[in-house]
Design an enzyme around this catalytic site. Sequence first.
Site, PDB file in Angstrom:
ATOM      1  N   CYS A 134       0.855  -1.181   0.000  1.00  0.00           N
ATOM      2  CA  CYS A 134       0.000   0.000   0.000  1.00  0.00           C
ATOM      3  C   CYS A 134       0.897   1.239   0.000  1.00  0.00           C
ATOM      4  O   CYS A 134       2.097   1.140   0.282  1.00  0.00           O
ATOM      5  CB  CYS A 134      -0.906   0.003   1.228  1.00  0.00           C
ATOM      6  SG  CYS A 134       0.002  -0.221   2.770  1.00  0.00           S
TER       7      CYS A 134
ATOM      8  N   CYS B  37       2.939   1.850   3.064  1.00  0.00           N
ATOM      9  CA  CYS B  37       4.070   0.942   3.280  1.00  0.00           C
ATOM     10  C   CYS B  37       5.299   1.473   2.544  1.00  0.00           C
ATOM     11  O   CYS B  37       6.417   1.412   3.055  1.00  0.00           O
ATOM     12  CB  CYS B  37       3.742  -0.461   2.782  1.00  0.00           C
ATOM     13  SG  CYS B  37       2.133  -1.059   3.322  1.00  0.00           S
TER      14      CYS B  37
END
Lengths: 78, 348
Positions: free
Chosen positions: A11, A14
């Site tokens: 994501c 991240c």
Amino acid sequence: MVNIKVLGSGCSNCKRLEAIARKVVETLAIEAEIEKVTDYAEIMKWPILSTPGLVINNKLVSAGRIPSETEITNWLTA
Amino acid sequence: MDHSLPRPAQTSQLRMFLLLGAVVAAWFGLYNLIQPLANWITYSFLHLQAGSHLGDSVAFFLYDVPKILLLLSGMIFLISIIRTFFSPERTRALLGGKREGVGNVLASLLGIVTPFCSCSAVPLFIGFIESGIPLGVTFSFLIAAPTINEVAIVMLFGLFGWKVAGLYIVSGLIIAVIAGMVIGRMHLERYVEDFVWQLQAAGGVEGEKLTWKDRILRAWDSVKEIVGKVWLYVIVGIAIGAAIHGYVPESALVGIMGKQAWWSVPAAVLVGVPLYSNAAGVIPIVSALMEKGASLGTVLAFMMSVVGLSLPETIILRRVLKPQLIAVFIGTVAVAIIITGYLFNLIL
């Protein structure tokens, strides 16, 4: 050698966390290995309910948020 | 011992509160300036005719964009402060050992205040199931959390008023509770991917102690993150809404989106499910549609299916759910949304 793991399945948060971790490692000029853990079965070995998670030397230090550079610095120098 | 000298931590906390006070004052000042400024730009500076199509659209746009962006920043800040008191870990602990029914209601309520991002749906699902929270209760949470989100509530409040925002929250809660209970009753545990059951339940993360300074900084971060993500959708959505406001004739939509058109509710849901957009882009458009004769139930049904049944979240959940359970999930929620839509059209 410090081992840093970024837990999360790619994501955007991240990726941001990984970038910040790399920056801190560079600033501190320490030897570190940064791993990205994207497989859910692997991620769930840590007690984590929301991503991104940050693991330093096999200890989960944060989950579900992007810690600041200062926080990461403190964890790495502790 | 001298207690009159504040320690460094306290001074920085105090400075933070002073700064916050100044920002709040500036916020209220700006908020009250928007209407006169929008009118001045439209009618005095641009010399547009009051009551003309273009003049109406431009004034509407210039008023709504800053108003919604200010409301979003302010309210997301407040909601984020509240959310620093909750975490998925705490929610899981609160839900542990709750029966179905009570558990579904609690899970739906916690879905509103627990910080949640659909990219975390999988770890959250696994973590809930592992710790023994029933499947139906877990689904109540997974339906409420994205449907009743802060952006949707703030946009509804800004464009429709507090009554519609309240109705949206209440119906979102009811849908999450009922759909979760239905899924729980169907005993679909075998349609959860097998690897989920084989994982060992891990212990909890140690809680953090947050100061007010931490909470304010985190809330500020999430304002930057969320507003940074949606501002463009807000502007585009309001631009389309403004064009509809100015150019589409009054009651043009009564025939196709009004109460009398019985098929409009399921049609709205059918269109809404695959249409992935965030609340930010959709709400200004449906607000303008409602002015032109679309009924509230139809509009709310459309919004919920767009926001609550998002394709990306479903795709992410496919990692832990077999296709049959995905189908039941979408089907149950869609039916619940349709019933809610009819209910509103009937009673309002």
